[in-house]
Design an enzyme around this catalytic site. Sequence first.
Site, PDB file in Angstrom:
ATOM      1  N   SER A 157      64.595  34.450  52.887  1.00 33.27           N
ATOM      2  CA  SER A 157      64.434  33.316  51.977  1.00 33.27           C
ATOM      3  C   SER A 157      64.896  33.664  50.575  1.00 33.27           C
ATOM      4  O   SER A 157      66.053  34.011  50.371  1.00 33.27           O
ATOM      5  CB  SER A 157      62.970  32.862  51.977  1.00 33.27           C
ATOM      6  OG  SER A 157      62.535  32.609  53.280  1.00 33.27           O
ATOM      7  N   ASP A 207      66.450  24.488  59.328  1.00 31.94           N
ATOM      8  CA  ASP A 207      65.515  25.167  58.432  1.00 31.94           C
ATOM      9  C   ASP A 207      65.210  24.232  57.270  1.00 31.94           C
ATOM     10  O   ASP A 207      66.106  23.867  56.515  1.00 31.94           O
ATOM     11  CB  ASP A 207      66.151  26.468  57.930  1.00 31.94           C
ATOM     12  CG  ASP A 207      65.213  27.328  57.101  1.00 31.94           C
ATOM     13  OD1 ASP A 207      64.348  26.770  56.400  1.00 31.94           O
ATOM     14  OD2 ASP A 207      65.359  28.561  57.141  1.00 31.94           O
ATOM     15  N   HIS A 210      61.800  28.089  59.724  1.00 28.09           N
ATOM     16  CA  HIS A 210      62.321  28.843  58.589  1.00 28.09           C
ATOM     17  C   HIS A 210      62.688  30.257  59.015  1.00 28.09           C
ATOM     18  O   HIS A 210      61.848  30.985  59.552  1.00 28.09           O
ATOM     19  CB  HIS A 210      61.262  28.863  57.497  1.00 28.09           C
ATOM     20  CG  HIS A 210      61.707  29.478  56.214  1.00 28.09           C
ATOM     21  ND1 HIS A 210      62.984  29.331  55.715  1.00 28.09           N
ATOM     22  CD2 HIS A 210      61.055  30.259  55.315  1.00 28.09           C
ATOM     23  CE1 HIS A 210      63.086  29.979  54.563  1.00 28.09           C
ATOM     24  NE2 HIS A 210      61.936  30.552  54.310  1.00 28.09           N
TER      25      HIS A 210
END
Length: 512
Positions: free
Chosen positions: A229, A453, A481
């Site tokens: 991320s 995502d 995710h």
Amino acid sequence: MRTPARALRRAAVATIAVAALLLSGCSFLPDPPAPSRSATPDVSGVDEDLVPFYSQELAWEDCGTGFDCTTVRAPLDWTDPDLGEIGLAIIRQRATDGDPLGSLLVNPGGPGASGVELIRDSIGFATGEALQQHYDVIGFDPRGVGESTAVRCLDAAGMDAYLYDVPAAPRGTQEWTDELNARNEAFAAACDANSDGILPYVTTVQAARDMDLLRAVLGDETLNLLGYSYGTFLGATYAELYPERVGRFVLDGAIDPQTSELEVSTTQAIGFESALRAYMASCLRTSDCPFAGTVDDGMADIGTLLASVDRAPLAGADGRRLGADTLLTAIIAALYNQGNWPTLTTALRETLQGNPATAFLLADFYYARSDGRYTDNSTEAFLAYNCMDYPDAPTPEQEEAARAVLAEKAPTVAPYWDGVDLCEVWPYEPTGTRDALTARGAAPIVVIGTTNDPATPYEWSVALADQLASAVLITRVGEGHTGYLKGNECVDEAVEAYFIDGTVPRDGLRCE
């Protein structure tokens, strides 16, 4: 990752803590360097005024079964090393086969998520057994985060008021705006007063330079990184600063370094709307779904529910009230992982019945709140990083254009995505830039994107892979995710073959 605190208030955290084809090996890219380490810190090429930091010997202490921990001294400001020092907390699990290839740093995202906590509590969620066998796995808390020198703002009661209180005035009125502005001013002032001077230096560039220090004091000549991320932006920033020191990098669930704060926010809203529609399609096929009809019918019902609690918030057992903002936070929290969808069904069914308990449970998980206290400072650190990393507030015309896009492409979440800008009252001007990162000269970098995502939309991974000169892209087709350790053998095998054997995945590898 969460959307930037400026311009649009809705936040979506990008961290894995919330959330078939074996590679051919054929590639036009050079092989990544074999990991190399020594028993002493690596001070090669280090400026004289930084040698005291790069040459420090680490004093490890046992900190739990199989783990040892230490704190690394770093400059408060890398551009002025004499200004002061901070501490960086790190945790290590030694390679289980006893003969490590090197150190593997893991960053869970955020910004603001604790790598120490991730490795200590959930190492198997972050790294597979094969990586644990071959690497010393290192979790670290970036500056401003967790057990490192940290951003501190409000106590638990103050955070509850800031995050959960329902404004007295109707949404969108001037009185509503004034109330939120007053909250932001008090919050920013508290952060400045309680963070011991660190706020101007809580930036991704400073944190990337900290990572090079960690590499050196761990005795590694190159840095190996598994970044999730926001950790992809941190990793790409490191690669831009130190391309010659890039070892084996996997960046999973990428952020596009060029995107503005408004573009990030708008794209995330559309991503969560898409994920909510996927959830709704699944829910309607189950016997316990509280919705009926088509996906559009179900989405309309969620929109009606959000509007209902916006008008008349539901009282929780602890005195907090569930309004539309907190309900949307609960929905977002559940959408990070498809395994959370049954809990989302429970939360929505109960809320329809006037019971906000499970919705509060999801929102509390999102904000790291448990039994009336906050278990980390991830929200405070997230806001601090983004107020320093994202320059230039959007113009009113740009904001209005974004609202029009959201009304069309994310009609369910759009009414509750807009908000008031914390960063307008942040005590320090941002120093970050939003530019393409190419890292020319770096070893191959693996970027992973998941097609639906919601937090870091797939197009961001495509964009980062296009920018980085040495990148290859792996696509995971699916929900949720990030891609590694999400039940896709194709992705997992590609990642582990790269880290362990140096086998560069085929660019464009698609994992169904």
